[in-house]
Design a protein around this motif. Sequence first.
Motif, PDB file in Angstrom:
ATOM      1  N   SER A  40     -23.586   1.567   9.671  1.00  0.00           N
ATOM      2  CA  SER A  40     -21.930   0.454  10.211  1.00  0.00           C
ATOM      3  C   SER A  40     -20.507   0.925  10.582  1.00  0.00           C
ATOM      4  N   THR A  41     -20.601   0.738  11.599  1.00  0.00           N
ATOM      5  CA  THR A  41     -18.548   1.552  12.385  1.00  0.00           C
ATOM      6  C   THR A  41     -17.927   1.233  11.970  1.00  0.00           C
ATOM      7  N   GLY A  42     -17.786  -0.121  10.604  1.00  0.00           N
ATOM      8  CA  GLY A  42     -16.348  -0.496  10.196  1.00  0.00           C
ATOM      9  C   GLY A  42     -15.967   1.205   9.839  1.00  0.00           C
ATOM     10  N   LYS A  43     -15.504   1.193   8.322  1.00  0.00           N
ATOM     11  CA  LYS A  43     -14.686   1.752   8.508  1.00  0.00           C
ATOM     12  C   LYS A  43     -14.577   2.921   9.557  1.00  0.00           C
ATOM     13  N   PRO A  63     -16.285  -4.216  14.201  1.00  0.00           N
ATOM     14  CA  PRO A  63     -17.121  -3.901  13.130  1.00  0.00           C
ATOM     15  C   PRO A  63     -18.751  -3.899  13.715  1.00  0.00           C
ATOM     16  N   SER A  64     -19.365  -3.487  13.597  1.00  0.00           N
ATOM     17  CA  SER A  64     -21.043  -3.467  14.294  1.00  0.00           C
ATOM     18  C   SER A  64     -21.866  -2.104  13.487  1.00  0.00           C
ATOM     19  N   LEU A  65     -23.000  -2.954  13.712  1.00  0.00           N
ATOM     20  CA  LEU A  65     -24.264  -1.524  13.569  1.00  0.00           C
ATOM     21  C   LEU A  65     -24.879  -1.480  14.806  1.00  0.00           C
ATOM     22  N   LYS A  66     -25.360   0.317  14.480  1.00  0.00           N
ATOM     23  CA  LYS A  66     -25.577   0.869  15.523  1.00  0.00           C
ATOM     24  C   LYS A  66     -27.626   1.490  14.967  1.00  0.00           C
ATOM     25  N   LEU A  67     -28.340   0.824  16.081  1.00  0.00           N
ATOM     26  CA  LEU A  67     -29.227   1.859  15.511  1.00  0.00           C
ATOM     27  C   LEU A  67     -29.478   2.358  16.994  1.00  0.00           C
ATOM     28  N   THR A  68     -30.809   3.439  16.479  1.00  0.00           N
ATOM     29  CA  THR A  68     -31.154   4.737  17.722  1.00  0.00           C
ATOM     30  C   THR A  68     -31.999   4.321  17.450  1.00  0.00           C
ATOM     31  N   VAL A  69     -32.804   4.403  19.092  1.00  0.00           N
ATOM     32  CA  VAL A  69     -34.228   4.073  19.106  1.00  0.00           C
ATOM     33  C   VAL A  69     -34.481   5.217  19.984  1.00  0.00           C
TER      34      VAL A  69
END
Length: 100
Positions: A40-43, A63-69
């Motif tokens: 979670s990138t918000g903070k 703010p966003s969510l990051k997912l790495t594949v």
Amino acid sequence: SKSSSTTTTTKPHKLSREEQITLLDTISNTCLDKGIALISTGKSTNAMNKDWETSTHFVTPPPSLKLTVSAVHTKEHLEECVRVLGEVVKEVLGSFGGDV
């Protein structure tokens, strides 16, 4: 004669930046508890914004969510991730009073 019915719709509540961060942090932490790592990138963007307060060209990203594949993830890994993320989003939005 046709009867007319009026339906009233309410506008969805627009979440403040802090509410968005709380929501995304909750999703990220709940996913982690279930074995799926999301960031979670918000903070971090809030902290970055404070460092750049004097900049006239800096725009704070939402703010966003990051997912790495990566190549080592299998189709089964990805399907499990999608399943868990879907369940968690429904669970968390439900607890925040949102419709899914």
